[in-house]
Design a protein around this motif. Structure first.
Motif, PDB file in Angstrom:
ATOM      1  N   PRO A  64      33.089  52.144  41.447  1.00 25.70           N
ATOM      2  CA  PRO A  64      34.126  52.884  42.176  1.00 25.70           C
ATOM      3  C   PRO A  64      33.583  53.756  43.301  1.00 25.70           C
ATOM      4  CG  PRO A  64      33.750  53.892  40.035  1.00 25.70           C
ATOM      5  CD  PRO A  64      32.957  52.620  40.044  1.00 25.70           C
ATOM      6  N   GLU A  65      32.286  54.076  43.273  1.00 26.67           N
ATOM      7  CA  GLU A  65      31.731  54.930  44.320  1.00 26.67           C
ATOM      8  C   GLU A  65      31.851  54.288  45.694  1.00 26.67           C
ATOM      9  OE1 GLU A  65      27.860  56.466  43.618  1.00 26.67           O
ATOM     10  OE2 GLU A  65      28.213  56.863  41.491  1.00 26.67           O
ATOM     11  N   ALA A  66      31.819  52.941  45.733  1.00 23.93           N
ATOM     12  CA  ALA A  66      31.846  52.245  47.015  1.00 23.93           C
ATOM     13  C   ALA A  66      33.218  52.299  47.682  1.00 23.93           C
ATOM     14  CB  ALA A  66      31.405  50.796  46.830  1.00 23.93           C
ATOM     15  N   PHE A  67      34.286  52.449  46.876  1.00 25.08           N
ATOM     16  CA  PHE A  67      35.634  52.434  47.453  1.00 25.08           C
ATOM     17  C   PHE A  67      36.458  53.647  47.021  1.00 25.08           C
ATOM     18  CE2 PHE A  67      35.428  49.809  43.644  1.00 25.08           C
ATOM     19  CZ  PHE A  67      36.501  50.246  42.871  1.00 25.08           C
ATOM     20  N   ALA A  68      35.786  54.695  46.564  1.00 33.23           N
ATOM     21  CA  ALA A  68      36.471  55.941  46.187  1.00 33.23           C
ATOM     22  C   ALA A  68      37.213  56.511  47.399  1.00 33.23           C
ATOM     23  CB  ALA A  68      35.460  56.947  45.662  1.00 33.23           C
ATOM     24  N   PRO A  69      38.217  57.384  47.176  1.00 31.51           N
ATOM     25  CA  PRO A  69      39.037  57.892  48.286  1.00 31.51           C
ATOM     26  C   PRO A  69      38.249  58.466  49.456  1.00 31.51           C
ATOM     27  CG  PRO A  69      40.055  58.462  46.206  1.00 31.51           C
ATOM     28  CD  PRO A  69      38.727  57.833  45.855  1.00 31.51           C
ATOM     29  N   GLN A  70      37.069  59.004  49.202  1.00 32.18           N
ATOM     30  CA  GLN A  70      36.304  59.556  50.317  1.00 32.18           C
ATOM     31  C   GLN A  70      35.620  58.474  51.155  1.00 32.18           C
ATOM     32  OE1 GLN A  70      35.564  59.963  47.119  1.00 32.18           O
ATOM     33  NE2 GLN A  70      33.356  59.870  46.716  1.00 32.18           N
ATOM     34  N   GLN A  71      35.635  57.221  50.656  1.00 33.06           N
ATOM     35  CA  GLN A  71      35.039  56.105  51.395  1.00 33.06           C
ATOM     36  C   GLN A  71      36.112  55.466  52.268  1.00 33.06           C
ATOM     37  OE1 GLN A  71      31.894  55.592  51.406  1.00 33.06           O
ATOM     38  NE2 GLN A  71      31.286  56.794  49.621  1.00 33.06           N
ATOM     39  N   ASP A  72      35.836  55.383  53.557  1.00 36.93           N
ATOM     40  CA  ASP A  72      36.805  54.810  54.488  1.00 36.93           C
ATOM     41  C   ASP A  72      36.503  53.329  54.719  1.00 36.93           C
ATOM     42  OD1 ASP A  72      38.970  54.930  56.428  1.00 36.93           O
ATOM     43  OD2 ASP A  72      37.399  54.723  57.953  1.00 36.93           O
ATOM     44  N   CYS A  73      37.534  52.507  54.674  1.00 39.63           N
ATOM     45  CA  CYS A  73      37.403  51.095  55.044  1.00 39.63           C
ATOM     46  C   CYS A  73      37.555  51.002  56.552  1.00 39.63           C
ATOM     47  CB  CYS A  73      38.474  50.258  54.337  1.00 39.63           C
ATOM     48  SG  CYS A  73      38.577  48.547  54.907  1.00 39.63           S
ATOM     49  N   SER A  74      36.477  50.655  57.235  1.00 42.91           N
ATOM     50  CA  SER A  74      36.493  50.544  58.685  1.00 42.91           C
ATOM     51  C   SER A  74      36.640  49.080  59.096  1.00 42.91           C
ATOM     52  CB  SER A  74      35.197  51.111  59.268  1.00 42.91           C
ATOM     53  OG  SER A  74      35.146  50.903  60.660  1.00 42.91           O
ATOM     54  N   HIS A  75      37.373  48.871  60.174  1.00 48.08           N
ATOM     55  CA  HIS A  75      37.689  47.499  60.579  1.00 48.08           C
ATOM     56  C   HIS A  75      36.448  46.704  60.990  1.00 48.08           C
ATOM     57  CE1 HIS A  75      40.782  44.569  61.520  1.00 48.08           C
ATOM     58  NE2 HIS A  75      40.018  44.197  62.529  1.00 48.08           N
ATOM     59  N   GLY A  76      35.473  47.371  61.563  1.00 50.42           N
ATOM     60  CA  GLY A  76      34.209  46.720  61.868  1.00 50.42           C
ATOM     61  C   GLY A  76      34.317  45.574  62.846  1.00 50.42           C
ATOM     62  N   GLY A  77      33.670  44.442  62.504  1.00 42.96           N
ATOM     63  CA  GLY A  77      33.593  43.310  63.418  1.00 42.96           C
ATOM     64  C   GLY A  77      34.663  42.261  63.224  1.00 42.96           C
ATOM     65  N   VAL A  78      35.590  42.482  62.301  1.00 45.21           N
ATOM     66  CA  VAL A  78      36.657  41.514  62.071  1.00 45.21           C
ATOM     67  C   VAL A  78      37.643  41.563  63.233  1.00 45.21           C
ATOM     68  CG1 VAL A  78      38.520  40.814  60.521  1.00 45.21           C
ATOM     69  CG2 VAL A  78      36.408  41.786  59.582  1.00 45.21           C
ATOM     70  N   SER A  79      38.030  40.414  63.751  1.00 47.35           N
ATOM     71  CA  SER A  79      39.015  40.378  64.839  1.00 47.35           C
ATOM     72  C   SER A  79      40.322  41.013  64.367  1.00 47.35           C
ATOM     73  CB  SER A  79      39.279  38.943  65.273  1.00 47.35           C
ATOM     74  OG  SER A  79      38.115  38.323  65.766  1.00 47.35           O
ATOM     75  N   PRO A  80      40.845  42.001  65.091  1.00 51.22           N
ATOM     76  CA  PRO A  80      42.089  42.655  64.661  1.00 51.22           C
ATOM     77  C   PRO A  80      43.288  41.713  64.640  1.00 51.22           C
ATOM     78  CG  PRO A  80      40.933  43.981  66.287  1.00 51.22           C
ATOM     79  CD  PRO A  80      40.279  42.647  66.277  1.00 51.22           C
ATOM     80  N   LEU A  81      43.274  40.725  65.530  1.00 48.95           N
ATOM     81  CA  LEU A  81      44.322  39.712  65.563  1.00 48.95           C
ATOM     82  C   LEU A  81      43.660  38.341  65.653  1.00 48.95           C
ATOM     83  CD1 LEU A  81      46.777  41.445  68.055  1.00 48.95           C
ATOM     84  CD2 LEU A  81      47.314  40.869  65.696  1.00 48.95           C
ATOM     85  N   TYR A  82      44.255  37.361  64.992  1.00 51.34           N
ATOM     86  CA  TYR A  82      43.691  36.021  65.060  1.00 51.34           C
ATOM     87  C   TYR A  82      44.783  34.966  65.039  1.00 51.34           C
ATOM     88  CZ  TYR A  82      44.387  35.443  59.978  1.00 51.34           C
ATOM     89  OH  TYR A  82      44.922  35.330  58.726  1.00 51.34           O
ATOM     90  N   ILE A  83      44.428  33.811  65.578  1.00 54.57           N
ATOM     91  CA  ILE A  83      45.327  32.661  65.620  1.00 54.57           C
ATOM     92  C   ILE A  83      44.912  31.680  64.533  1.00 54.57           C
ATOM     93  CG2 ILE A  83      46.124  30.700  67.001  1.00 54.57           C
ATOM     94  CD1 ILE A  83      45.385  32.382  69.506  1.00 54.57           C
ATOM     95  N   ASP A  84      45.867  31.293  63.718  1.00 49.37           N
ATOM     96  CA  ASP A  84      45.649  30.225  62.750  1.00 49.37           C
ATOM     97  C   ASP A  84      45.812  28.907  63.508  1.00 49.37           C
ATOM     98  OD1 ASP A  84      45.519  28.510  60.620  1.00 49.37           O
ATOM     99  OD2 ASP A  84      47.436  29.106  59.742  1.00 49.37           O
ATOM    100  N   VAL A  85      44.692  28.373  63.991  1.00 47.00           N
ATOM    101  CA  VAL A  85      44.726  27.207  64.882  1.00 47.00           C
ATOM    102  C   VAL A  85      45.136  25.952  64.119  1.00 47.00           C
ATOM    103  CG1 VAL A  85      43.349  25.722  66.381  1.00 47.00           C
ATOM    104  CG2 VAL A  85      43.008  28.206  66.429  1.00 47.00           C
TER     105      VAL A  85
END
Length: 598
Positions: free
Chosen positions: A137-158
């Motif tokens: 749980p330490e990795a995703f506890a409330p004080q841990q923020d999930c950052s968008h990082g390198g994932v494309s915010p929008l994508y096309i299902d080609v």
């Protein structure tokens, strides 16, 4: 819901609240909400929000409070460290679960085999779990923020060529970078681009077989070949070929897409010593080039593009929608499964015998993998009968059984039978995924094995390199023993024809690592491979599995082919719409899309 929610259907999925008429999904880039909506309409509603795979476990996302999803989080935790299994028995694959619970990492847009590309290495922003214990749980506890990082915010299902044409048009007009992604099994991070529009090729899945395939526009003798969509993976192909009495040169990880970076980068395989590389076996591509034109590339039309696509690397010259590759009738294989108790002394002893014999082994079609961490060498060949195969492997079998290992030379009825054993871990073991991977590799020429002195020098270099890597492996998957084409019509580095194997080195870091920890992992992998670089001048590295800091990468990856590849890149992509790390004609590390690299 997961990232399969269509754009505009649920405002609650907005990554950042919309403001000033702009869509902040690509940071400060120009497209407005109406621009994105118009693109979505053009695509028939197949523009989706992308998000990191582990997001359902977190309470904050990009600094905003969100509601965790316990069921989705549990699935991610149970499948976080490995994308090799095709299903999880706890979740039956009905229509609901196929939509909401990707069967593994390769089926989730926001997941990558090397998890650092889900986040941002240079800043430490991430959205990952503890790969040692994904339930920690330490990795995703409330004080841990999930950052968008390198994932494309929008994508096309080609799903069709018009989707890609629309994406190129949008990118050209709006100056939005594109990221081409299939399975995410990319150790160079070329499919992870912050603030980009993603092109997800994963659902272009179909396979057909023709006994007398002739490439379009050609007047040649027909050949047995498979034609398949860009999203087709090796486990799809393995199932198809086994059912139809066929076999195809293919990679060793069932989750990898066959038409993408694997084939376009050259494509090595345990079958390569007998049948050549994936690039040698490719007969035709269907592709949309960055000028928005749908093209057929083969030996008779768009020949320059065909040359570039067979070895020049994926994500560079266009978006491949379909590939056609040669297949051959199913045949039986002899399998040498060599095992020894894991100690440095045993490894050095086995390595000495291996180096003494590898040239003969490679000439006789043996292909496979040596994995020091589990004390295993797995080799297969269709060329020898069982008596000859046992005779050739006798020195290794006798040595390792004398050391206390269980070694044997047996037969299997098909490549697929061996492949399933490899996946299951009963005939060797695949390398792990679902953790950050600092990769490096080197191709080892046959000339380094010609004398006793050179073999001793090589053994010392390998042992020193192993000592500086958390995971290492020898890939006996080169066309050294292949008697067919010399590959002169492909853009694969010519050195592949005179090397006996590739060596890979991997180091990693923990979920809560510092920038110094991440930098150290990469420097350690570079240190490991330098022991081999020092004694193999003029050799190179495989650009699908290379050090992200590979020195003189143009020469290391392509040698004399690079100037021609650069000309072809300029011809089909003069505006440089496509770009990726250490690809042909790349913009350089200072370009904003590479700000997350170490």
């Amino acid at each position: 819901m997961t990232s399969q929610m269509s754009f505009g259907m649920s405002p609650s999925l907005s990554l950042i609240p919309l403001a000033s008429g702009q869509s902040p999904l690509c940071g400060s880039l120009a497209p407005t909400t109406s621009d994105w909506s118009a693109l979505n309409a053009t695509l028939g509603g197949r523009l989706y929000y992308g998000q990191p795979w582990a997001k359902p476990c977190f309470s904050t996302y990009n600094g905003n409070n969100v509601q965790p999803n316990e069921q989705e989080c549990r699935y991610v935790q149970e499948n976080f460290f490995n994308n090799h299994s095709n299903f999880n028995l706890q979740y039956p694959m009905n229509a609901f679960n196929r939509l909401f619970f990707p069967v593994n990492r390769s089926n989730a847009f926001g997941a990558y085999a090397a998890t650092q590309y889900e986040g941002c290495m240079s800043t430490g922003d991430s959205c990952v779990l503890d790969w040692l214990n994904p339930s920690n749980p330490e990795a995703f506890a409330p004080q841990q923020d999930c950052s968008h990082g390198g994932v494309s915010p929008l994508y096309i299902d080609v799903r069709k060529k018009e989707d890609v044409i629309a994406a190129f048009k949008f990118s050209r007009k709006q100056k939005v970078p594109l990221a081409i992604k299939n399975t995410g099994h990319d150790f160079m991070g070329r499919s992870a681009v912050p603030h980009s529009l993603g092109l997800w090729m994963h659902n272009l899945k179909y396979i057909s077989h023709k006994l007398d395939f002739v490439a379009e526009g050609c007047h040649l003798t027909g050949q047995s070949a498979l034609t398949f969509g860009a999203g087709t993976q090796f486990y799809d192909i393995s199932d198809f070929t086994e059912k139809h009495g066929l076999q195809m040169v293919s990679g060793s990880d069932q989750s990898v897409g066959a038409a993408g970076g694997w084939a376009q980068g050259g494509g090595h395989s345990p079958l390569t010593p007998t049948y050549g590389m994936g690039a040698d076996r490719t007969l035709q591509y269907k592709i949309v080039t960055p000028d928005g034109v749908f093209r057929t590339a083969n030996a008779c039309q768009n020949e320059d593009l065909f040359f570039a696509l067979r070895g020049g690397g994926g994500g560079t010259f266009g978006v491949v929608l379909e590939a056609t590759m040669m297949v051959s009738p199913k045949e039986s294989f002899r399998v040498a499964n060599i095992n020894w108790p894991v100690t440095n002394h045993n490894l050095e002893t086995v390595l000495g015998v291996f180096l003494d014999n590898i040239t003969t082994i490679a000439k006789n079609g043996w292909g496979g993998y040596l994995t020091p961490s589990i004390g295993n060498l797995i080799l297969i060949t269709p060329k020898l009968e069982i008596d000859a195969a046992q005779g050739m492997m006798k020195s290794l079998v006798d040595l390792t059984t004398g050391l206390g290992g269980a070694s044997s030379v047996t037969e299997v009825e098909s490549y697929d039978e061996w492949f399933k054993g490899w996946v299951a871990g009963t005939m060797g073991s695949q390398d792990p995924v679902g953790l950050p991977i600092a990769f490096a590799s080197r191709l080892i020429p046959a000339k380094n094995h010609e004398t006793e002195h050179s073999r001793l020098e090589l053994k010392d270099a390998l042992m020193n390199a192993f000592a500086n890597s958390a995971f290492s492996q020898l890939h006996i998957t080169t066309p050294y023993g292949f008697n067919g084409t010399k590959g002169l019509d492909t853009s694969v580095h010519p050195i592949w024809r005179s090397v006996l194997y590739q060596v890979i080195f991997v180091n990693s870091w923990f979920w809560d690592a510092t920038h110094a920890d991440r930098a150290l992992a990469f420097s350690q992998s570079t240190k490991a491979v330098n022991f081999l670089r020092d004694i193999t001048p003029g050799s190179g590295a495989y650009h699908n599995e290379a050090d992200i800091h590979e020195p003189n990468f143009e020469e290391s990856f392509w040698n004399g082919h690079y100037p021609r590849l650069l000309e072809i890149k300029q011809k089909y992509d003069p505006e440089h719409i496509l770009d990726c790390w250490h690809c042909v004609g790349w913009k350089g590390a200072k370009d904003p899309q590479y700000r997350c690299y170490i």
